[in-house]
Design an enzyme around this catalytic site. Sequence first.
Site, PDB file in Angstrom:
ATOM      1  N   GLN A  40      -7.580 -37.307  -1.647  1.00 55.78           N
ATOM      2  CA  GLN A  40      -7.487 -38.158  -0.452  1.00 55.78           C
ATOM      3  C   GLN A  40      -7.155 -37.253   0.729  1.00 55.78           C
ATOM      4  O   GLN A  40      -6.270 -36.417   0.622  1.00 55.78           O
ATOM      5  CB  GLN A  40      -6.368 -39.175  -0.699  1.00 55.78           C
ATOM      6  CG  GLN A  40      -5.444 -39.486   0.463  1.00 55.78           C
ATOM      7  CD  GLN A  40      -6.065 -40.452   1.440  1.00 55.78           C
ATOM      8  OE1 GLN A  40      -6.793 -41.349   1.033  1.00 55.78           O
ATOM      9  NE2 GLN A  40      -5.802 -40.277   2.722  1.00 55.78           N
ATOM     10  N   THR A  41      -7.853 -37.421   1.835  1.00 55.89           N
ATOM     11  CA  THR A  41      -7.468 -36.628   3.006  1.00 55.89           C
ATOM     12  C   THR A  41      -7.871 -37.312   4.310  1.00 55.89           C
ATOM     13  O   THR A  41      -8.820 -38.086   4.339  1.00 55.89           O
ATOM     14  CB  THR A  41      -8.068 -35.208   2.946  1.00 55.89           C
ATOM     15  OG1 THR A  41      -7.659 -34.470   4.097  1.00 55.89           O
ATOM     16  CG2 THR A  41      -9.592 -35.220   2.879  1.00 55.89           C
ATOM     17  N   ARG A  42      -7.105 -36.988   5.372  1.00 56.19           N
ATOM     18  CA  ARG A  42      -7.463 -37.468   6.712  1.00 56.19           C
ATOM     19  C   ARG A  42      -7.548 -36.279   7.672  1.00 56.19           C
ATOM     20  O   ARG A  42      -7.618 -36.448   8.884  1.00 56.19           O
ATOM     21  CB  ARG A  42      -6.439 -38.483   7.245  1.00 56.19           C
ATOM     22  CG  ARG A  42      -4.996 -38.125   7.048  1.00 56.19           C
ATOM     23  CD  ARG A  42      -4.059 -39.010   7.828  1.00 56.19           C
ATOM     24  NE  ARG A  42      -3.681 -38.371   9.056  1.00 56.19           N
ATOM     25  CZ  ARG A  42      -2.597 -37.608   9.219  1.00 56.19           C
ATOM     26  NH1 ARG A  42      -1.770 -37.382   8.215  1.00 56.19           N
ATOM     27  NH2 ARG A  42      -2.328 -37.075  10.386  1.00 56.19           N
TER      28      ARG A  42
ATOM     29  N   HIS B 252      -6.455 -26.270   0.682  1.00 56.46           N
ATOM     30  CA  HIS B 252      -6.918 -27.518   0.051  1.00 56.46           C
ATOM     31  C   HIS B 252      -7.998 -27.227  -0.983  1.00 56.46           C
ATOM     32  O   HIS B 252      -8.036 -27.845  -2.041  1.00 56.46           O
ATOM     33  CB  HIS B 252      -7.483 -28.475   1.113  1.00 56.46           C
ATOM     34  CG  HIS B 252      -6.569 -28.679   2.261  1.00 56.46           C
ATOM     35  ND1 HIS B 252      -6.759 -28.066   3.469  1.00 56.46           N
ATOM     36  CD2 HIS B 252      -5.432 -29.412   2.372  1.00 56.46           C
ATOM     37  CE1 HIS B 252      -5.790 -28.405   4.294  1.00 56.46           C
ATOM     38  NE2 HIS B 252      -4.967 -29.219   3.650  1.00 56.46           N
TER      39      HIS B 252
ATOM     40  N   HIS C 299      -9.046 -26.826   4.451  1.00 55.56           N
ATOM     41  CA  HIS C 299      -9.091 -25.373   4.597  1.00 55.56           C
ATOM     42  C   HIS C 299      -8.908 -24.734   3.212  1.00 55.56           C
ATOM     43  O   HIS C 299      -8.968 -25.418   2.199  1.00 55.56           O
ATOM     44  CB  HIS C 299      -8.014 -24.930   5.593  1.00 55.56           C
ATOM     45  CG  HIS C 299      -8.180 -25.567   6.935  1.00 55.56           C
ATOM     46  ND1 HIS C 299      -9.231 -25.257   7.771  1.00 55.56           N
ATOM     47  CD2 HIS C 299      -7.462 -26.534   7.569  1.00 55.56           C
ATOM     48  CE1 HIS C 299      -9.140 -25.983   8.872  1.00 55.56           C
ATOM     49  NE2 HIS C 299      -8.082 -26.781   8.773  1.00 55.56           N
TER      50      HIS C 299
ATOM     51  N   MET D 285       0.897 -25.785  -0.636  1.00 53.97           N
ATOM     52  CA  MET D 285       0.346 -24.469  -0.965  1.00 53.97           C
ATOM     53  C   MET D 285       0.546 -23.513   0.218  1.00 53.97           C
ATOM     54  O   MET D 285       0.311 -23.884   1.370  1.00 53.97           O
ATOM     55  CB  MET D 285      -1.157 -24.584  -1.245  1.00 53.97           C
ATOM     56  CG  MET D 285      -1.520 -25.521  -2.367  1.00 53.97           C
ATOM     57  SD  MET D 285      -1.017 -24.899  -3.968  1.00 53.97           S
ATOM     58  CE  MET D 285      -2.333 -23.742  -4.287  1.00 53.97           C
TER      59      MET D 285
ATOM     60  N   ARG E 158       2.420 -33.032  -0.738  1.00 50.82           N
ATOM     61  CA  ARG E 158       3.687 -33.174  -0.030  1.00 50.82           C
ATOM     62  C   ARG E 158       3.514 -34.216   1.084  1.00 50.82           C
ATOM     63  O   ARG E 158       2.497 -34.229   1.764  1.00 50.82           O
ATOM     64  CB  ARG E 158       3.993 -31.808   0.599  1.00 50.82           C
ATOM     65  CG  ARG E 158       5.308 -31.697   1.238  1.00 50.82           C
ATOM     66  CD  ARG E 158       5.435 -30.281   1.792  1.00 50.82           C
ATOM     67  NE  ARG E 158       6.811 -30.008   2.155  1.00 50.82           N
ATOM     68  CZ  ARG E 158       7.358 -30.406   3.288  1.00 50.82           C
ATOM     69  NH1 ARG E 158       6.647 -31.080   4.162  1.00 50.82           N
ATOM     70  NH2 ARG E 158       8.624 -30.120   3.549  1.00 50.82           N
TER      71      ARG E 158
END
Length: 575
Positions: free
Chosen positions: A196-198, A205, A202, A332, A291
């Site tokens: 899931q991302t908004r 990820h 990079h 990370m 996180r």
Amino acid sequence: MPSSVPPHGGKLTELIVDADGAAELRALSRDFPSWDLTPRQLCDLELLLSGGFSPLEGFLCRADYEGVCQDMRLASGALWPIPVVLDVPEETAKALDRGTTLALRDFEGVMLAVLHVEEVWQPDRAAECEHVYGSTNGEHPGVAYVTQSTNPWYVGGRLEGLQLPHHYDFVELRLAPAQLRERFVALGWRQVVAFQTRNPMHRAHQELTFRAARELQANLLIHPVVGMTKPGDVDHYTRVRCYQAIATHYPRNTVMLSLLPLAMRMGGPREAILHAIIRKNHGCTHLIVGRDHAGPGSDSTGKPFYGPYEAQELLRKHEEELGLRMVPFRMMVYLAERDAYVGEDEVPDGAAAKTLSGTQLRQRLADGRDIPAWFSFPEVVEELRRTYPPKSRQGFTVFFTGLPSSGKSTLANVLMVKLLEMGGRPVTLLDGDLVRKHLSSELGFSKEHRDINIRRIGFVASEITKNRGIALCAPIAPYESVRKEVRDMIAPRGGFVLIHVATPLAVCEKRDRKGLFAKARAGIIKEFTGISDPYEEPTDADMAIDTTDLAPEECVQEIVLHLEKEGYIGLGSGV
Ligand code: PPS
């Protein structure tokens, strides 16, 4: 069922009726009251109709709503963390009753669905915020939305869909749950881990998603939100191009990109549960949770709304019941000595770990500085640079304000010539008289009319600024509040510089270039600024210039130096 993962509640609740049913509803709709959906409601409707929100069959009724707010449970006992409600204003609510069929329309008036109204009630929205977001602080975007942007009445009931909201962008990437499930089956993907991302993705990820998939021997679904995200986020067009670029950095046939039309609430822990349910409905077996997942960050005192791993903890409690596994990830960071990414908890003592925040990245883009190769991939950086050129190639507005005859028009004209001499960006002059002739010819000089005039100028300037041009505005703009409105409209789209042409009234009156002061003194012109109408001096001007003893060239040189100092003009901006 074309995938091994059962949807939440056991069955995919796709709510689109067949062609006959749709034709019948269209024929009857002449007598239905209508509601034009807000952008948030449109996103919610799409996930309701497609089954992304299974087992919901409509907008929540009161018992479901209260159960969800208080215990994260629907009346049926099923887990559901965040209310999905249809909010309407009082006059619409008063016209609805149990049994009414309400036509739900998009912004063009196309009927997408009907709601069979079961309940209409006035919720306690502060209590909703407290329960769902653990806060009533308006700095939380989820709270701000509920308290400031929702209507005071909620309407619950069952939906029948005629069609999904139509999208014209990235059409081939918008896979509904059933379509994704079919693809997974066709490809033999039994284990699918969703990311899931908004935000743009990079190297960090890419590393963590690749690791997660490899460790689980699963395939990866990059499943970014393209509905509504946090205000100020990178627009989804740019992000999707970044995801398309990054997808080439995985082994062939292990990764898929699909777009999710979700309206995020930035609800942290509860939203993590919603994300898990949605991914389960889309046929995924795992969800990566990092996180501060779906977190809104911190309030103005620096206090985070949620703990960094609170979302992981809440989802951990419910993953058994959900039947979808969480893949928890620490943040990370890059270890130069190993040329590798590691979890923040794996950094050896004394080793220097590197990371760039979103804000730092934006700053580097704005300054035209290098983005290090350890941080991102060249194609991704290229996409971001296209959307976020350095400040010296972004648009900006210089807004002059001051008394009549103070010198605004003269300065704006000289500045325009100087900028044209530099070249590189189109320059538009929105002088007071010019605007009154072409844009605001019907307006007079009452406060109301002056404010309308300034808002119009602000709108045009913000469009010019957004499209990377230079707008020079030179109205009197005597009122502080509307000047601030204009700044708020323009600043997020590029630069905004407010210049107070602070030539004293006596000097302006002596100049009286158009003979209007004399007429005002004689009472021939009413409501004349400085004589019979107020001028509120700006408290937020970026520069103040008194033209009494300065030549226009000298004043404009000061302005040019200021624009250079702020980075709006300079290397790369001109020829
Ligand atoms: S405002 O308040 O910003 O909407 O005014 P603006 O559109 O800049 O005014 C443009 C010019 O209109 C002339 N004018 C008046 N000014 C102020 N008050 C009254 N009542 C009035 N009537 C006409 C005036 O010359 C303004 O131009 P400048 O260049 O400021 O002298």
